[in-house]
Design a protein around this motif. Structure first.
Motif, PDB file in Angstrom:
ATOM      1  N   VAL A  51      -5.512 -13.201   5.077  1.00  0.00           N
ATOM      2  CA  VAL A  51      -4.342 -13.349   4.140  1.00  0.00           C
ATOM      3  C   VAL A  51      -3.478 -11.874   4.598  1.00  0.00           C
ATOM      4  O   VAL A  51      -3.907 -10.868   4.762  1.00  0.00           O
ATOM      5  CB  VAL A  51      -4.532 -13.047   2.564  1.00  0.00           C
ATOM      6  CG1 VAL A  51      -3.394 -12.984   1.776  1.00  0.00           C
ATOM      7  CG2 VAL A  51      -5.584 -14.176   2.094  1.00  0.00           C
ATOM      8  N   ALA A  52      -2.152 -12.163   4.891  1.00  0.00           N
ATOM      9  CA  ALA A  52      -1.166 -11.251   5.257  1.00  0.00           C
ATOM     10  C   ALA A  52      -0.233 -10.876   4.215  1.00  0.00           C
ATOM     11  O   ALA A  52       0.560 -11.978   3.964  1.00  0.00           O
ATOM     12  CB  ALA A  52      -0.621 -11.424   6.781  1.00  0.00           C
ATOM     13  N   SER A  53      -0.324  -9.899   3.557  1.00  0.00           N
ATOM     14  CA  SER A  53       0.490  -9.853   2.302  1.00  0.00           C
ATOM     15  C   SER A  53       1.336  -8.630   2.470  1.00  0.00           C
ATOM     16  O   SER A  53       1.077  -7.583   3.250  1.00  0.00           O
ATOM     17  CB  SER A  53      -0.349  -9.604   1.253  1.00  0.00           C
ATOM     18  OG  SER A  53       0.725  -9.233   0.073  1.00  0.00           O
ATOM     19  N   ASP A  54       2.784  -8.594   2.017  1.00  0.00           N
ATOM     20  CA  ASP A  54       3.594  -7.402   1.987  1.00  0.00           C
ATOM     21  C   ASP A  54       4.512  -7.578   0.684  1.00  0.00           C
ATOM     22  O   ASP A  54       4.837  -8.780   0.279  1.00  0.00           O
ATOM     23  CB  ASP A  54       4.457  -7.669   3.281  1.00  0.00           C
ATOM     24  CG  ASP A  54       4.995  -6.086   3.611  1.00  0.00           C
ATOM     25  OD1 ASP A  54       4.268  -5.457   4.499  1.00  0.00           O
ATOM     26  OD2 ASP A  54       5.890  -5.644   2.998  1.00  0.00           O
ATOM     27  N   VAL A  55       4.966  -6.475   0.167  1.00  0.00           N
ATOM     28  CA  VAL A  55       5.916  -6.492  -0.903  1.00  0.00           C
ATOM     29  C   VAL A  55       7.233  -6.829  -0.505  1.00  0.00           C
ATOM     30  O   VAL A  55       8.066  -7.020  -1.353  1.00  0.00           O
ATOM     31  CB  VAL A  55       5.877  -4.909  -1.439  1.00  0.00           C
ATOM     32  CG1 VAL A  55       6.593  -4.125  -0.713  1.00  0.00           C
ATOM     33  CG2 VAL A  55       6.339  -4.955  -2.843  1.00  0.00           C
ATOM     34  N   ALA A  56       7.856  -6.767   0.842  1.00  0.00           N
ATOM     35  CA  ALA A  56       9.274  -6.852   1.324  1.00  0.00           C
ATOM     36  C   ALA A  56       9.132  -8.114   2.168  1.00  0.00           C
ATOM     37  O   ALA A  56       8.371  -8.434   2.811  1.00  0.00           O
ATOM     38  CB  ALA A  56       9.804  -5.573   1.836  1.00  0.00           C
ATOM     39  N   PRO A  57      10.200  -8.952   1.822  1.00  0.00           N
ATOM     40  CA  PRO A  57      10.457 -10.215   2.729  1.00  0.00           C
ATOM     41  C   PRO A  57      10.692  -9.823   4.230  1.00  0.00           C
ATOM     42  O   PRO A  57      10.202 -10.385   5.036  1.00  0.00           O
ATOM     43  CB  PRO A  57      11.840 -10.651   2.152  1.00  0.00           C
ATOM     44  CG  PRO A  57      11.843 -10.073   0.825  1.00  0.00           C
ATOM     45  CD  PRO A  57      11.418  -8.686   0.892  1.00  0.00           C
ATOM     46  N   LEU A  87      -3.534 -11.904  -4.076  1.00  0.00           N
ATOM     47  CA  LEU A  87      -4.841 -12.424  -3.914  1.00  0.00           C
ATOM     48  C   LEU A  87      -5.659 -12.678  -5.279  1.00  0.00           C
ATOM     49  O   LEU A  87      -5.253 -12.163  -6.280  1.00  0.00           O
ATOM     50  CB  LEU A  87      -5.732 -10.893  -3.521  1.00  0.00           C
ATOM     51  CG  LEU A  87      -5.911 -10.540  -1.990  1.00  0.00           C
ATOM     52  CD1 LEU A  87      -6.709  -9.310  -1.853  1.00  0.00           C
ATOM     53  CD2 LEU A  87      -5.780 -11.825  -1.113  1.00  0.00           C
ATOM     54  N   SER A  88      -6.487 -13.851  -5.132  1.00  0.00           N
ATOM     55  CA  SER A  88      -7.267 -14.129  -6.203  1.00  0.00           C
ATOM     56  C   SER A  88      -8.569 -13.367  -6.170  1.00  0.00           C
ATOM     57  O   SER A  88      -8.988 -12.903  -5.323  1.00  0.00           O
ATOM     58  CB  SER A  88      -7.471 -15.683  -6.424  1.00  0.00           C
ATOM     59  OG  SER A  88      -7.667 -16.158  -5.264  1.00  0.00           O
ATOM     60  N   GLU A  89      -9.306 -13.334  -7.332  1.00  0.00           N
ATOM     61  CA  GLU A  89     -10.389 -12.533  -7.401  1.00  0.00           C
ATOM     62  C   GLU A  89     -11.428 -13.284  -6.332  1.00  0.00           C
ATOM     63  O   GLU A  89     -11.698 -14.427  -6.344  1.00  0.00           O
ATOM     64  CB  GLU A  89     -10.980 -12.788  -8.768  1.00  0.00           C
ATOM     65  CG  GLU A  89     -12.235 -11.862  -9.266  1.00  0.00           C
ATOM     66  CD  GLU A  89     -11.752 -10.677  -9.838  1.00  0.00           C
ATOM     67  OE1 GLU A  89     -10.552 -10.801 -10.475  1.00  0.00           O
ATOM     68  OE2 GLU A  89     -12.285  -9.567  -9.481  1.00  0.00           O
ATOM     69  N   GLY A  90     -11.966 -12.352  -5.563  1.00  0.00           N
ATOM     70  CA  GLY A  90     -13.279 -12.998  -4.701  1.00  0.00           C
ATOM     71  C   GLY A  90     -12.751 -13.496  -3.317  1.00  0.00           C
ATOM     72  O   GLY A  90     -13.386 -14.135  -2.504  1.00  0.00           O
ATOM     73  N   GLU A  91     -11.314 -13.752  -3.306  1.00  0.00           N
ATOM     74  CA  GLU A  91     -10.829 -14.380  -2.192  1.00  0.00           C
ATOM     75  C   GLU A  91     -11.008 -13.922  -0.690  1.00  0.00           C
ATOM     76  O   GLU A  91     -11.414 -14.618   0.206  1.00  0.00           O
ATOM     77  CB  GLU A  91      -9.113 -14.398  -2.278  1.00  0.00           C
ATOM     78  CG  GLU A  91      -8.450 -15.594  -1.127  1.00  0.00           C
ATOM     79  CD  GLU A  91      -7.233 -15.465  -1.419  1.00  0.00           C
ATOM     80  OE1 GLU A  91      -6.474 -14.997  -2.175  1.00  0.00           O
ATOM     81  OE2 GLU A  91      -6.481 -16.667  -0.707  1.00  0.00           O
ATOM     82  N   LYS A 110      -5.915   0.450  -7.633  1.00  0.00           N
ATOM     83  CA  LYS A 110      -6.026   0.576  -9.014  1.00  0.00           C
ATOM     84  C   LYS A 110      -5.663  -0.678  -9.927  1.00  0.00           C
ATOM     85  O   LYS A 110      -5.861  -1.046 -10.918  1.00  0.00           O
ATOM     86  CB  LYS A 110      -5.282   1.635  -9.686  1.00  0.00           C
ATOM     87  CG  LYS A 110      -5.406   2.219 -10.949  1.00  0.00           C
ATOM     88  CD  LYS A 110      -6.180   3.111 -11.292  1.00  0.00           C
ATOM     89  CE  LYS A 110      -6.458   3.464 -12.716  1.00  0.00           C
ATOM     90  NZ  LYS A 110      -7.806   4.051 -13.025  1.00  0.00           N
ATOM     91  N   ASP A 111      -4.517  -1.248  -9.227  1.00  0.00           N
ATOM     92  CA  ASP A 111      -4.043  -2.363  -9.851  1.00  0.00           C
ATOM     93  C   ASP A 111      -3.958  -3.687  -9.321  1.00  0.00           C
ATOM     94  O   ASP A 111      -3.105  -4.261  -8.542  1.00  0.00           O
ATOM     95  CB  ASP A 111      -2.465  -1.739  -9.710  1.00  0.00           C
ATOM     96  CG  ASP A 111      -1.734  -2.744 -10.834  1.00  0.00           C
ATOM     97  OD1 ASP A 111      -2.148  -3.316 -11.875  1.00  0.00           O
ATOM     98  OD2 ASP A 111      -0.181  -2.484 -10.583  1.00  0.00           O
ATOM     99  N   GLY A 112      -5.028  -4.424  -9.444  1.00  0.00           N
ATOM    100  CA  GLY A 112      -5.197  -5.870  -8.912  1.00  0.00           C
ATOM    101  C   GLY A 112      -6.768  -6.013  -8.692  1.00  0.00           C
ATOM    102  O   GLY A 112      -7.585  -5.093  -9.389  1.00  0.00           O
ATOM    103  N   PRO A 113      -7.257  -7.200  -8.425  1.00  0.00           N
ATOM    104  CA  PRO A 113      -8.542  -7.426  -8.154  1.00  0.00           C
ATOM    105  C   PRO A 113      -9.256  -6.535  -7.360  1.00  0.00           C
ATOM    106  O   PRO A 113      -8.885  -6.332  -6.133  1.00  0.00           O
ATOM    107  CB  PRO A 113      -8.623  -8.834  -7.475  1.00  0.00           C
ATOM    108  CG  PRO A 113      -7.215  -9.336  -7.052  1.00  0.00           C
ATOM    109  CD  PRO A 113      -6.226  -8.159  -7.697  1.00  0.00           C
ATOM    110  N   ARG A 114     -10.174  -6.177  -7.888  1.00  0.00           N
ATOM    111  CA  ARG A 114     -11.209  -4.922  -7.367  1.00  0.00           C
ATOM    112  C   ARG A 114     -11.896  -5.239  -5.964  1.00  0.00           C
ATOM    113  O   ARG A 114     -12.601  -6.485  -5.909  1.00  0.00           O
ATOM    114  CB  ARG A 114     -12.128  -4.218  -8.084  1.00  0.00           C
ATOM    115  CG  ARG A 114     -12.797  -2.850  -7.404  1.00  0.00           C
ATOM    116  CD  ARG A 114     -13.697  -2.281  -8.387  1.00  0.00           C
ATOM    117  NE  ARG A 114     -14.864  -3.211  -8.816  1.00  0.00           N
ATOM    118  CZ  ARG A 114     -15.203  -3.355  -9.992  1.00  0.00           C
ATOM    119  NH1 ARG A 114     -14.901  -2.749 -11.095  1.00  0.00           N
ATOM    120  NH2 ARG A 114     -16.243  -4.294 -10.091  1.00  0.00           N
ATOM    121  N   PRO A 115     -11.409  -4.686  -4.760  1.00  0.00           N
ATOM    122  CA  PRO A 115     -12.181  -5.072  -3.675  1.00  0.00           C
ATOM    123  C   PRO A 115     -13.528  -4.645  -3.652  1.00  0.00           C
ATOM    124  O   PRO A 115     -13.888  -3.229  -3.882  1.00  0.00           O
ATOM    125  CB  PRO A 115     -11.461  -4.570  -2.387  1.00  0.00           C
ATOM    126  CG  PRO A 115     -10.656  -3.638  -2.916  1.00  0.00           C
ATOM    127  CD  PRO A 115     -10.609  -3.693  -4.475  1.00  0.00           C
TER     128      PRO A 115
END
Ligand code: SAM
Length: 230
Positions: A51-57, A87-91, A110-115
């Motif tokens: 998964v490649a994620s970013d806050v900006a387009p 991300l979903s939990e455990g993804e 701090k703010d999302g599913p804990r890796p």
């Protein structure tokens, strides 16, 4: 420079990040920008999917171009989201957050599913990140330094254990750099940190915090002893 050639060539900072990621099924790269890191991880067979994620387009458009050029669009899923929110939990087996400030990386964790496993590459304020990790129950497994010109970056592989600790502030400036790196590189990193250590020591001293000032003095002396070994 980082770029797409016949293979993905990573800068030393991203190469060290790559090296600390264990192989697995799915990796998530948060703040991916061009997606060079996940592309290389998939091309080398270290992970099956990413998964490649970013806050900006804009950065995600860069990532899309990289994946299209390499024929990886079906293996790497692009997500527009802040931090771990896409991300979903455990993804993902492992999460990577590289190229951001230490405090921003801490706020993302701090703010999302804990890796369970994360590889973190702070550009600044790594001592704040180390403190956050200790207080939130993450253990630093390994800490690898990477030199790029005049700068020395650190990369941390951390695992959630739930064991909370409260290290002295002075220890958060050191992390595991002495254990995990060639002595010359550790020495160069610590020499660069000395100014920050002096500043923290005198700040505590003028605030009348003798115990904290003494801890910084002790760390400075430890580093000086270490330097004598060369
Ligand atoms: C300097 S680039 C780092 C790119 C790559 N990870 C690297 O280390 O070379 C920082 C990227 O993080 C993204 N970013 C900043 N804050 C973020 C957040 N809270 N969540 C996700 N992405 C973020 C930015 O949009 C930018 O693309």
């Amino acid at each position: 420079m980082t770029g797409i050639e016949r293979e993905i060539v990573l800068t030393p900072r991203l190469e060290a990040t790559y090296a600390l990621l264990e192989s697995g099924d799915t990796v998530a790269d948060i703040g991916t920008d061009h997606a060079y890191l996940p592309a290389r991880l998939i091309l080398d067979g270290k992970y099956r999917r990413a998964v490649a994620s970013d806050v900006a387009p804009g950065p995600l458009e860069n990532a899309g171009r990289t994946l299209a050029a390499l024929g990886l669009s079906d293996r790497i899923s692009l997500r527009l989201a802040p931090g771990l929110k896409g991300l979903s939990e455990g993804e993902a087996d492992a999460v990577c957050v590289a190229g951001m400030g230490g405090e921003l990386i801490a706020s993302i964790l701090k703010d999302g599913p804990r890796p369970d496993l994360a590889v973190l590459q702070p550009m600044t304020r790594e001592e704040k990140l180390r403190r956050f990790l200790a207080e939130e129950g993450y253990r630093i497994e390994k800490e690898r330094l990477a030199r790029e010109g005049e700068r020395i970056y650190t990369v941390l592989r951390v695992r959630f254990t739930g064991e909370i600790s409260r290290p002295r502030e002075a220890r958060t400036y050191l992390g595991r750099v002495l254990e995990d790196n060639p002595p010359e590189l550790a020495k160069a990193y610590l020499s660069k940190k000395k100014a920050a250590l002096y500043k923290a020591e005198s700040g505590h001293k003028s605030a009348g915090q003798e115990e904290e000032a003494a801890a910084f003095r002790a760390l400075r002396e430890e580093i000086e002893e270490y330097e004598k070994g060369f």
